[in-house]
Design a protein around this motif. Structure first.
Motif, PDB file in Angstrom:
ATOM      1  N   GLY A  52       0.835  -1.273   0.021  1.00 39.12           N
ATOM      2  CA  GLY A  52      -0.116   0.015   0.102  1.00 39.12           C
ATOM      3  C   GLY A  52       0.801   1.143   0.124  1.00 39.12           C
ATOM      4  O   GLY A  52       0.654   1.990  -0.668  1.00 39.12           O
ATOM      5  N   VAL A  53       2.056   1.254   1.016  1.00 41.11           N
ATOM      6  CA  VAL A  53       2.802   2.399   0.919  1.00 41.11           C
ATOM      7  C   VAL A  53       3.544   2.898  -0.569  1.00 41.11           C
ATOM      8  O   VAL A  53       3.723   3.868  -0.815  1.00 41.11           O
ATOM      9  CB  VAL A  53       4.023   2.336   1.968  1.00 41.11           C
ATOM     10  CG1 VAL A  53       4.768   3.404   1.858  1.00 41.11           C
ATOM     11  CG2 VAL A  53       3.016   2.268   3.317  1.00 41.11           C
ATOM     12  N   ALA A  54       4.068   1.543  -0.989  1.00 38.18           N
ATOM     13  CA  ALA A  54       4.546   1.611  -2.391  1.00 38.18           C
ATOM     14  C   ALA A  54       3.665   2.256  -3.489  1.00 38.18           C
ATOM     15  O   ALA A  54       3.948   2.866  -4.253  1.00 38.18           O
ATOM     16  CB  ALA A  54       5.119   0.359  -2.642  1.00 38.18           C
ATOM     17  N   GLY A  55       2.078   1.909  -3.313  1.00 36.84           N
ATOM     18  CA  GLY A  55       1.523   2.134  -4.283  1.00 36.84           C
ATOM     19  C   GLY A  55       1.071   3.692  -4.255  1.00 36.84           C
ATOM     20  O   GLY A  55       0.968   4.330  -5.252  1.00 36.84           O
ATOM     21  N   LEU A  56       1.182   4.194  -2.963  1.00 36.16           N
ATOM     22  CA  LEU A  56       0.976   5.519  -2.629  1.00 36.16           C
ATOM     23  C   LEU A  56       1.832   6.511  -3.257  1.00 36.16           C
ATOM     24  O   LEU A  56       1.590   7.371  -4.055  1.00 36.16           O
ATOM     25  CB  LEU A  56       0.824   5.730  -1.319  1.00 36.16           C
ATOM     26  CG  LEU A  56       0.696   7.309  -0.418  1.00 36.16           C
ATOM     27  CD1 LEU A  56      -0.065   7.363   0.676  1.00 36.16           C
ATOM     28  CD2 LEU A  56       1.705   8.232  -0.594  1.00 36.16           C
ATOM     29  N   VAL A  57       3.214   6.211  -3.010  1.00 41.77           N
ATOM     30  CA  VAL A  57       4.441   6.775  -3.486  1.00 41.77           C
ATOM     31  C   VAL A  57       4.433   6.590  -5.024  1.00 41.77           C
ATOM     32  O   VAL A  57       4.517   7.729  -5.854  1.00 41.77           O
ATOM     33  CB  VAL A  57       5.803   6.506  -2.954  1.00 41.77           C
ATOM     34  CG1 VAL A  57       6.911   7.102  -3.648  1.00 41.77           C
ATOM     35  CG2 VAL A  57       5.751   6.334  -1.322  1.00 41.77           C
ATOM     36  N   ALA A 165      -4.443   3.819   6.427  1.00 45.35           N
ATOM     37  CA  ALA A 165      -4.855   3.817   7.852  1.00 45.35           C
ATOM     38  C   ALA A 165      -5.833   2.709   8.501  1.00 45.35           C
ATOM     39  O   ALA A 165      -5.609   2.290   9.459  1.00 45.35           O
ATOM     40  CB  ALA A 165      -5.553   5.405   7.989  1.00 45.35           C
ATOM     41  N   VAL A 166      -6.591   2.469   7.337  1.00 46.05           N
ATOM     42  CA  VAL A 166      -7.562   1.116   7.788  1.00 46.05           C
ATOM     43  C   VAL A 166      -6.818  -0.247   7.856  1.00 46.05           C
ATOM     44  O   VAL A 166      -6.836  -1.007   8.818  1.00 46.05           O
ATOM     45  CB  VAL A 166      -8.686   1.154   7.039  1.00 46.05           C
ATOM     46  CG1 VAL A 166      -9.466  -0.044   7.270  1.00 46.05           C
ATOM     47  CG2 VAL A 166      -9.453   2.219   6.807  1.00 46.05           C
ATOM     48  N   VAL A 167      -5.338  -0.274   7.023  1.00 44.21           N
ATOM     49  CA  VAL A 167      -4.943  -1.415   6.997  1.00 44.21           C
ATOM     50  C   VAL A 167      -4.250  -1.487   8.349  1.00 44.21           C
ATOM     51  O   VAL A 167      -3.851  -2.491   9.020  1.00 44.21           O
ATOM     52  CB  VAL A 167      -3.818  -1.177   5.905  1.00 44.21           C
ATOM     53  CG1 VAL A 167      -3.009  -2.531   5.997  1.00 44.21           C
ATOM     54  CG2 VAL A 167      -4.787  -1.827   4.489  1.00 44.21           C
ATOM     55  N   VAL A 168      -3.776  -0.258   8.730  1.00 52.45           N
ATOM     56  CA  VAL A 168      -2.966  -0.271  10.165  1.00 52.45           C
ATOM     57  C   VAL A 168      -3.560  -0.658  11.254  1.00 52.45           C
ATOM     58  O   VAL A 168      -3.133  -1.452  12.367  1.00 52.45           O
ATOM     59  CB  VAL A 168      -2.341   1.096  10.212  1.00 52.45           C
ATOM     60  CG1 VAL A 168      -1.508   1.263  11.456  1.00 52.45           C
ATOM     61  CG2 VAL A 168      -1.171   1.381   9.084  1.00 52.45           C
TER      62      VAL A 168
END
Length: 231
Positions: A52-57, A165-168
């Motif tokens: 998810g983080v990689a997708g965001l960036v 945030a939901v994943v976290v």
């Protein structure tokens, strides 16, 4: 002295509104789809979050780059058209004045009034008059590449942060359903807000965004589940 009246119309917001809505919507949908696809393939919680983080960036950079290139191409076209129009004004000023007069006549003015309007506007700023009334270029729709890029990247990031945030905070056992429901709620709110800001009906906007986003997430989750069973 009479108080000056200023009117504000929703059309004035169209450039930044389009970029921000597209960016936020894409951020939520893209990130949610990535998360759901990986989660459906039975990845670990850490792998899902990293994806998810990689997708965001990657998505934010892609949105900024794509929007900048696209809008800059529009700027190039506008500048070329304005340069061509200026050359025509330099070569045949009175011919361009007649052309502007004809445009105003097609809009309903009689010949004499159309001629007077064309003369006055061209005396004030001939290129601006032709840009607006012949080419359709004005300050409301002028392309701004950097603004579009920044708005797209920022809004994509804001949208992508929501499912992350939901994943976290979600337990791994319920992550699929929580991310799906939360993403659709976010998207419905975004669709309604965009419609509201554009002075349109909120419910159709919310339904439209939610339906197509739900379809995209369902397809991605299905593909993830399929590959998860094959690997």
């Amino acid at each position: 002295m009479a108080k000056r009246h200023h009117e504000k119309h929703s059309i004035e917001k169209i450039n930044w509104l389009r970029a921000s809505v597209l960016g936020a919507n894409d951020g939520i949908v893209s990130t949610s789809c990535l998360v759901l696809g990986v989660a459906s393939a039975h990845a670990t919680h850490a792998s899902i979050l990293l994806t998810g983080v990689a997708g965001l960036v990657a998505g934010a950079m892609s949105m900024a780059t794509g929007e900048y290139v696209s809008v800059h191409s529009q700027v190039d076209i506008e500048q070329a058209a304005l340069a061509e129009e200026q050359a025509e004004l330099d070569q045949d000023y009175h011919g361009e004045q007649r052309e502007l007069t004809a445009i105003y006549m097609r809009r309903g003015l009689d010949f004499e009034l159309a001629g007077e309007v064309a003369v006055k506007l061209m005396e004030h700023d001939a290129l601006a008059a032709h840009a607006r009334d012949e080419l359709g270029i004005n300050h409301l729709n002028m392309a701004r590449p950097l603004q579009a890029a920044v708005v797209s990247a920022g809004s994509f990031s804001c949208g992508a942060i929501l499912p992350l945030a939901v994943v976290v905070i979600s337990p791994e056992a319920h992550l699929l359903w929580l991310v799906s429901v939360a993403a659709l709620v976010f998207l419905a709110m975004l669709g309604a807000l965009a419609a509201r800001m554009g002075s349109a009906k909120m419910l159709p906007g919310a339904i439209r965004v939610t339906f197509w986003s739900a379809l995209a997430m369902a397809v991605t989750a299905g593909v993830g589940a399929l590959f998860g069973t094959l690997v």
